[in-house]
Design a protein around this motif. Structure first.
Motif, PDB file in Angstrom:
ATOM      1  N   ASP A  57       0.801  -1.221   0.000  1.00 41.92           N
ATOM      2  CA  ASP A  57       0.000   0.000   0.000  1.00 41.92           C
ATOM      3  C   ASP A  57       0.839   1.279   0.000  1.00 41.92           C
ATOM      4  O   ASP A  57       0.304   2.360  -0.252  1.00 41.92           O
ATOM      5  N   VAL A  58       2.137   1.169   0.261  1.00 43.73           N
ATOM      6  CA  VAL A  58       2.963   2.378   0.329  1.00 43.73           C
ATOM      7  C   VAL A  58       2.891   3.169  -0.973  1.00 43.73           C
ATOM      8  O   VAL A  58       2.648   4.380  -0.986  1.00 43.73           O
ATOM      9  N   ALA A  59       3.092   2.480  -2.095  1.00 40.33           N
ATOM     10  CA  ALA A  59       3.078   3.170  -3.389  1.00 40.33           C
ATOM     11  C   ALA A  59       1.725   3.798  -3.674  1.00 40.33           C
ATOM     12  O   ALA A  59       1.645   4.867  -4.293  1.00 40.33           O
ATOM     13  N   THR A  60       0.649   3.162  -3.235  1.00 42.72           N
ATOM     14  CA  THR A  60      -0.695   3.692  -3.461  1.00 42.72           C
ATOM     15  C   THR A  60      -0.911   4.974  -2.662  1.00 42.72           C
ATOM     16  O   THR A  60      -1.450   5.959  -3.183  1.00 42.72           O
ATOM     17  N   PHE A  61      -0.479   4.984  -1.392  1.00 43.86           N
ATOM     18  CA  PHE A  61      -0.600   6.198  -0.581  1.00 43.86           C
ATOM     19  C   PHE A  61       0.164   7.354  -1.224  1.00 43.86           C
ATOM     20  O   PHE A  61      -0.310   8.487  -1.253  1.00 43.86           O
ATOM     21  N   VAL A  62       1.353   7.070  -1.741  1.00 43.73           N
ATOM     22  CA  VAL A  62       2.157   8.117  -2.364  1.00 43.73           C
ATOM     23  C   VAL A  62       1.574   8.522  -3.721  1.00 43.73           C
ATOM     24  O   VAL A  62       1.490   9.710  -4.032  1.00 43.73           O
ATOM     25  N   ALA A  63       1.154   7.564  -4.513  1.00 41.31           N
ATOM     26  CA  ALA A  63       0.617   7.874  -5.843  1.00 41.31           C
ATOM     27  C   ALA A  63      -0.604   8.779  -5.771  1.00 41.31           C
ATOM     28  O   ALA A  63      -0.768   9.688  -6.597  1.00 41.31           O
ATOM     29  N   GLY A  65      -1.305  10.842  -3.321  1.00 39.70           N
ATOM     30  CA  GLY A  65      -1.036  12.067  -2.583  1.00 39.70           C
ATOM     31  C   GLY A  65      -1.395  12.040  -1.122  1.00 39.70           C
ATOM     32  O   GLY A  65      -1.322  13.070  -0.447  1.00 39.70           O
ATOM     33  N   ALA A  66      -1.774  10.869  -0.583  1.00 39.55           N
ATOM     34  CA  ALA A  66      -2.051  10.777   0.850  1.00 39.55           C
ATOM     35  C   ALA A  66      -0.753  10.878   1.646  1.00 39.55           C
ATOM     36  O   ALA A  66      -0.754  11.289   2.803  1.00 39.55           O
ATOM     37  N   ALA A  67       0.349  10.476   1.026  1.00 38.70           N
ATOM     38  CA  ALA A  67       1.688  10.655   1.585  1.00 38.70           C
ATOM     39  C   ALA A  67       2.555  11.274   0.499  1.00 38.70           C
ATOM     40  O   ALA A  67       2.438  10.918  -0.673  1.00 38.70           O
ATOM     41  N   GLU A  68       3.407  12.201   0.905  1.00 41.51           N
ATOM     42  CA  GLU A  68       4.273  12.860  -0.075  1.00 41.51           C
ATOM     43  C   GLU A  68       5.518  12.035  -0.394  1.00 41.51           C
ATOM     44  O   GLU A  68       6.057  12.097  -1.501  1.00 41.51           O
ATOM     45  N   ILE A  69       5.976  11.261   0.597  1.00 45.40           N
ATOM     46  CA  ILE A  69       7.215  10.478   0.479  1.00 45.40           C
ATOM     47  C   ILE A  69       6.946   9.069   1.004  1.00 45.40           C
ATOM     48  O   ILE A  69       6.072   8.870   1.850  1.00 45.40           O
ATOM     49  N   GLY A  70       7.705   8.096   0.537  1.00 47.76           N
ATOM     50  CA  GLY A  70       7.556   6.745   1.057  1.00 47.76           C
ATOM     51  C   GLY A  70       8.837   5.947   0.863  1.00 47.76           C
ATOM     52  O   GLY A  70       9.751   6.363   0.144  1.00 47.76           O
ATOM     53  N   ILE A  71       8.897   4.819   1.528  1.00 41.78           N
ATOM     54  CA  ILE A  71       9.952   3.836   1.296  1.00 41.78           C
ATOM     55  C   ILE A  71       9.264   2.566   0.833  1.00 41.78           C
ATOM     56  O   ILE A  71       8.396   2.029   1.525  1.00 41.78           O
ATOM     57  N   CYS A  72       9.667   2.099  -0.340  1.00 41.47           N
ATOM     58  CA  CYS A  72       8.876   1.078  -1.029  1.00 41.47           C
ATOM     59  C   CYS A  72       9.792   0.107  -1.768  1.00 41.47           C
ATOM     60  O   CYS A  72      10.771   0.529  -2.388  1.00 41.47           O
ATOM     61  N   GLY A  73       9.479  -1.179  -1.706  1.00 44.08           N
ATOM     62  CA  GLY A  73      10.233  -2.178  -2.450  1.00 44.08           C
ATOM     63  C   GLY A  73      10.041  -2.004  -3.949  1.00 44.08           C
ATOM     64  O   GLY A  73       8.952  -1.657  -4.419  1.00 44.08           O
ATOM     65  N   SER A  74      11.102  -2.255  -4.702  1.00 42.58           N
ATOM     66  CA  SER A  74      10.987  -2.132  -6.154  1.00 42.58           C
ATOM     67  C   SER A  74      10.045  -3.174  -6.745  1.00 42.58           C
ATOM     68  O   SER A  74       9.552  -3.013  -7.855  1.00 42.58           O
ATOM     69  N   ASP A  75       9.762  -4.254  -5.988  1.00 40.09           N
ATOM     70  CA  ASP A  75       8.768  -5.229  -6.447  1.00 40.09           C
ATOM     71  C   ASP A  75       7.387  -4.588  -6.551  1.00 40.09           C
ATOM     72  O   ASP A  75       6.636  -4.849  -7.505  1.00 40.09           O
ATOM     73  N   VAL A  76       7.061  -3.726  -5.583  1.00 43.06           N
ATOM     74  CA  VAL A  76       5.763  -3.039  -5.595  1.00 43.06           C
ATOM     75  C   VAL A  76       5.704  -2.045  -6.748  1.00 43.06           C
ATOM     76  O   VAL A  76       4.687  -1.931  -7.444  1.00 43.06           O
ATOM     77  N   VAL A  85       4.376   8.287  -9.325  1.00 41.95           N
ATOM     78  CA  VAL A  85       5.438   8.018  -8.347  1.00 41.95           C
ATOM     79  C   VAL A  85       6.810   8.140  -9.004  1.00 41.95           C
ATOM     80  O   VAL A  85       7.061   7.585 -10.075  1.00 41.95           O
ATOM     81  N   TYR A  86       7.688   8.873  -8.336  1.00 42.87           N
ATOM     82  CA  TYR A  86       9.068   9.043  -8.783  1.00 42.87           C
ATOM     83  C   TYR A  86       9.979   8.428  -7.725  1.00 42.87           C
ATOM     84  O   TYR A  86       9.789   8.658  -6.525  1.00 42.87           O
ATOM     85  N   ALA A  87      10.948   7.628  -8.158  1.00 46.24           N
ATOM     86  CA  ALA A  87      11.846   6.932  -7.227  1.00 46.24           C
ATOM     87  C   ALA A  87      13.274   7.430  -7.421  1.00 46.24           C
ATOM     88  O   ALA A  87      14.031   6.867  -8.224  1.00 46.24           O
ATOM     89  N   PRO A  88      13.682   8.481  -6.704  1.00 48.52           N
ATOM     90  CA  PRO A  88      14.993   9.076  -6.942  1.00 48.52           C
ATOM     91  C   PRO A  88      16.171   8.341  -6.317  1.00 48.52           C
ATOM     92  O   PRO A  88      17.310   8.536  -6.738  1.00 48.52           O
ATOM     93  N   LEU A 188      13.491   5.108  -2.114  1.00 50.21           N
ATOM     94  CA  LEU A 188      12.795   6.301  -1.634  1.00 50.21           C
ATOM     95  C   LEU A 188      11.909   6.763  -2.778  1.00 50.21           C
ATOM     96  O   LEU A 188      12.373   6.922  -3.908  1.00 50.21           O
ATOM     97  N   ILE A 189      10.609   6.938  -2.505  1.00 52.10           N
ATOM     98  CA  ILE A 189       9.692   7.376  -3.554  1.00 52.10           C
ATOM     99  C   ILE A 189       9.010   8.673  -3.134  1.00 52.10           C
ATOM    100  O   ILE A 189       8.827   8.934  -1.948  1.00 52.10           O
ATOM    101  N   VAL A 190       8.650   9.476  -4.124  1.00 56.19           N
ATOM    102  CA  VAL A 190       7.964  10.736  -3.852  1.00 56.19           C
ATOM    103  C   VAL A 190       6.812  10.905  -4.832  1.00 56.19           C
ATOM    104  O   VAL A 190       6.827  10.369  -5.944  1.00 56.19           O
ATOM    105  N   ASN A 191       5.825  11.667  -4.406  1.00 50.50           N
ATOM    106  CA  ASN A 191       4.703  12.008  -5.269  1.00 50.50           C
ATOM    107  C   ASN A 191       5.145  13.125  -6.224  1.00 50.50           C
ATOM    108  O   ASN A 191       5.676  14.150  -5.789  1.00 50.50           O
TER     109      ASN A 191
END
Length: 215
Positions: A57-63, A65-76, A85-88, A188-191
């Motif tokens: 669900d991390v990527a969904t929250f970030v995508a 806009g419920a969260a601005e930043i997240g830590i997410c596995g590349s599998d997700v 989602v941008y993963a810098p 590290l992912i960001v919206n």
């Protein structure tokens, strides 16, 4: 307006702890209590809150806009491929792999070059479909959220696609890896909208995590 950082429950949550500290974020004590039912936590920074959610669900929250930043596995990220989602940064934690596995006694007996369709059990239906489609094989997906290793023995499918870290769970259930789809680590992912509308704030946290990685 506070920034919300979404973190996955489980192993990655623990591995991310030292990285958060080096980035200047110390969560409130209840954050580390696995029995706590609380999901949102204050930090040492009054402008940053942490939320603790399922890894998928991390990527969904970030995508959304419920969260601005997240830590997410590349599998997700592979599975959902959200354009929002941008993963810098690759954080180098949560390392494992996403693999194809099948029963040990049957491994290698199916010539996939001669197969046009196959049934696969996985919680990664999109990733699995793409993998087999590249080999010209159609997949009938059996979507499971866990206990994938049971599928071959109970006749749901002969092949599974799942995360593998040590391979011990596969071995305990009579399975072996037959192909590695991708090596996985946490990002590290960001919206993207947040990065455009709040570039100084979001950019500062990207830089903080860069410095934390280098420390």
């Amino acid at each position: 307006m506070s920034i919300v950082l979404a973190l996955p429950k489980g192993r990655i949550l623990k591995e991310a702890g030292p990285l958060l500290a080096r980035a200047g974020l110390v969560p409130e004590p209840e954050y580390t209590d696995e029995n706590s039912r609380k999901l949102r936590f204050h930090t040492s920074r009054p402008d940053v809150d942490l939320i603790r959610v399922r890894s998928f669900d991390v990527a969904t929250f970030v995508a959304f806009g419920a969260a601005e930043i997240g830590i997410c596995g590349s599998d997700v990220l592979m599975e959902f491929d959200y354009p929002e989602v941008y993963a810098p940064l690759d954080l180098g934690i949560g390392e494992c792999r996403i693999s194809v596995a099948e029963p040990k006694d049957d491994a290698g007996q199916t010539d996939l070059s001669r197969v046009s369709a196959i049934r696969v059990a996985s919680k990664y239906p999109n990733t699995a479909r793409r993998h087999f489609a590249r080999r010209g094989i159609q997949t009938e997906m059996v979507e499971l959220s866990g206990a994938m290793e049971l599928a071959p023995g109970l006749g749901l499918s002969r092949i599974i696609v799942d995360l593998v870290q040590t391979g011990s769970t596969l071995k305990a259930n009579g399975l072996v890896e037959t192909d590695v789809i991708a090596q996985i680590s946490s990002k590290l992912i960001v919206n993207r909208v947040a990065l455009k509308t709040r570039p100084d704030e979001i950019g500062a946290w990207i830089e903080a995590f860069q410095k934390a990685l280098a420390a």
